[in-house]
Design an enzyme around this catalytic site. Structure first.
Site, PDB file in Angstrom:
ATOM      1  N   LEU A  75      -1.212  20.168  32.833  1.00  0.00           N
ATOM      2  CA  LEU A  75      -0.787  21.141  31.829  1.00  0.00           C
ATOM      3  C   LEU A  75       0.665  21.582  31.970  1.00  0.00           C
ATOM      4  O   LEU A  75       1.112  22.517  31.302  1.00  0.00           O
ATOM      5  CB  LEU A  75      -1.724  22.358  31.851  1.00  0.00           C
ATOM      6  CG  LEU A  75      -3.192  22.026  31.560  1.00  0.00           C
ATOM      7  CD1 LEU A  75      -4.057  23.266  31.677  1.00  0.00           C
ATOM      8  CD2 LEU A  75      -3.353  21.382  30.193  1.00  0.00           C
ATOM      9  N   MET A 113       6.556  24.621  39.678  1.00  0.00           N
ATOM     10  CA  MET A 113       5.733  23.435  39.946  1.00  0.00           C
ATOM     11  C   MET A 113       6.596  22.244  40.348  1.00  0.00           C
ATOM     12  O   MET A 113       6.208  21.445  41.200  1.00  0.00           O
ATOM     13  CB  MET A 113       4.860  23.090  38.739  1.00  0.00           C
ATOM     14  CG  MET A 113       3.807  24.141  38.429  1.00  0.00           C
ATOM     15  SD  MET A 113       2.765  24.565  39.844  1.00  0.00           S
ATOM     16  CE  MET A 113       2.007  22.990  40.187  1.00  0.00           C
ATOM     17  N   GLU A 114       7.779  22.136  39.760  1.00  0.00           N
ATOM     18  CA  GLU A 114       8.686  21.044  40.112  1.00  0.00           C
ATOM     19  C   GLU A 114       9.179  21.192  41.545  1.00  0.00           C
ATOM     20  O   GLU A 114       9.273  20.196  42.283  1.00  0.00           O
ATOM     21  CB  GLU A 114       9.851  21.001  39.117  1.00  0.00           C
ATOM     22  CG  GLU A 114       9.481  20.494  37.737  1.00  0.00           C
ATOM     23  CD  GLU A 114       8.637  21.444  36.883  1.00  0.00           C
ATOM     24  OE1 GLU A 114       8.091  20.996  35.875  1.00  0.00           O
ATOM     25  OE2 GLU A 114       8.514  22.643  37.232  1.00  0.00           O
ATOM     26  N   ASP A 128       4.037   9.118  55.405  1.00  0.00           N
ATOM     27  CA  ASP A 128       3.878   7.679  55.200  1.00  0.00           C
ATOM     28  C   ASP A 128       4.814   6.873  56.095  1.00  0.00           C
ATOM     29  O   ASP A 128       4.410   5.870  56.686  1.00  0.00           O
ATOM     30  CB  ASP A 128       4.130   7.333  53.737  1.00  0.00           C
ATOM     31  CG  ASP A 128       3.971   5.858  53.465  1.00  0.00           C
ATOM     32  OD1 ASP A 128       2.913   5.290  53.821  1.00  0.00           O
ATOM     33  OD2 ASP A 128       4.911   5.244  52.911  1.00  0.00           O
TER      34      ASP A 128
END
Length: 158
Positions: A75, A113-114, A128
């Site tokens: 959203l 959110m970014e 990773d």
């Protein structure tokens, strides 16, 4: 506490209509950390990791992720970002890495959110790239530390 803006009257998820909001300068800062073994930190410090430039790769991944936030969070609005900066510092006290992101935009909705996405993906990239030498790493403490702009104005936890 205010009502949840991403739910309609029937409780269905919806994208918030920001079309009537004023365009303002927006900024958000976020932080997170990756805790690792002291030996892992030393490998990064001395440039002896098996996958190369760990910090530069993770910082770049964070920038790229911030630009793709709307593709990842259902959203979120697609935003034109004017700045994304991701910085990773070695932190002996953790031991591990302190990850920081700052995101800026001129728009109708915030960039929290970014900033959170940038920090999260930078931490995941560190994980990773280092998992071959340290299986016990932990990602955590991801949070917004400051924001500016919009109806609610400025806020900082620091």
């Amino acid at each position: 506490m205010s009502k949840l803006t991403h739910l309609d009257a029937d409780g269905r998820a919806r994208m918030v209509d920001v079309g009537d909001k004023a365009v303002t300068s927006r900024r958000a800062d976020a932080r997170g950390e990756l805790v690792c073994a002291p030996a892992t930190l030393e490998l990064v410090r001395t440039g002896k990791t098996p996958k190369g430039s760990v910090l530069a790769t993770a910082e770049l991944a964070g920038v790229m992720a911030a630009k793709r936030t709307a593709d990842l969070i259902p959203l979120c609005h697609t935003l034109a970002l004017s700045k994304v900066a991701v910085e990773i510092a070695l932190d002996e006290a953790l031991p591990g890495f302190a990850v920081r992101a700052t995101v800026r935009s001129e728009g109708r909705t915030g960039v929290e959110m970014e900033a959170l996405t940038a920090v999260s993906v930078a931490c995941l990239t560190l994980f990773d790239m280092l998992k071959a030498v340290d299986k016990g790493m932990a990602i955590g403490a991801i949070r917004v530390t400051a924001k500016e702009g919009g109806q609610s104005g400025s806020w900082s936890s620091e």
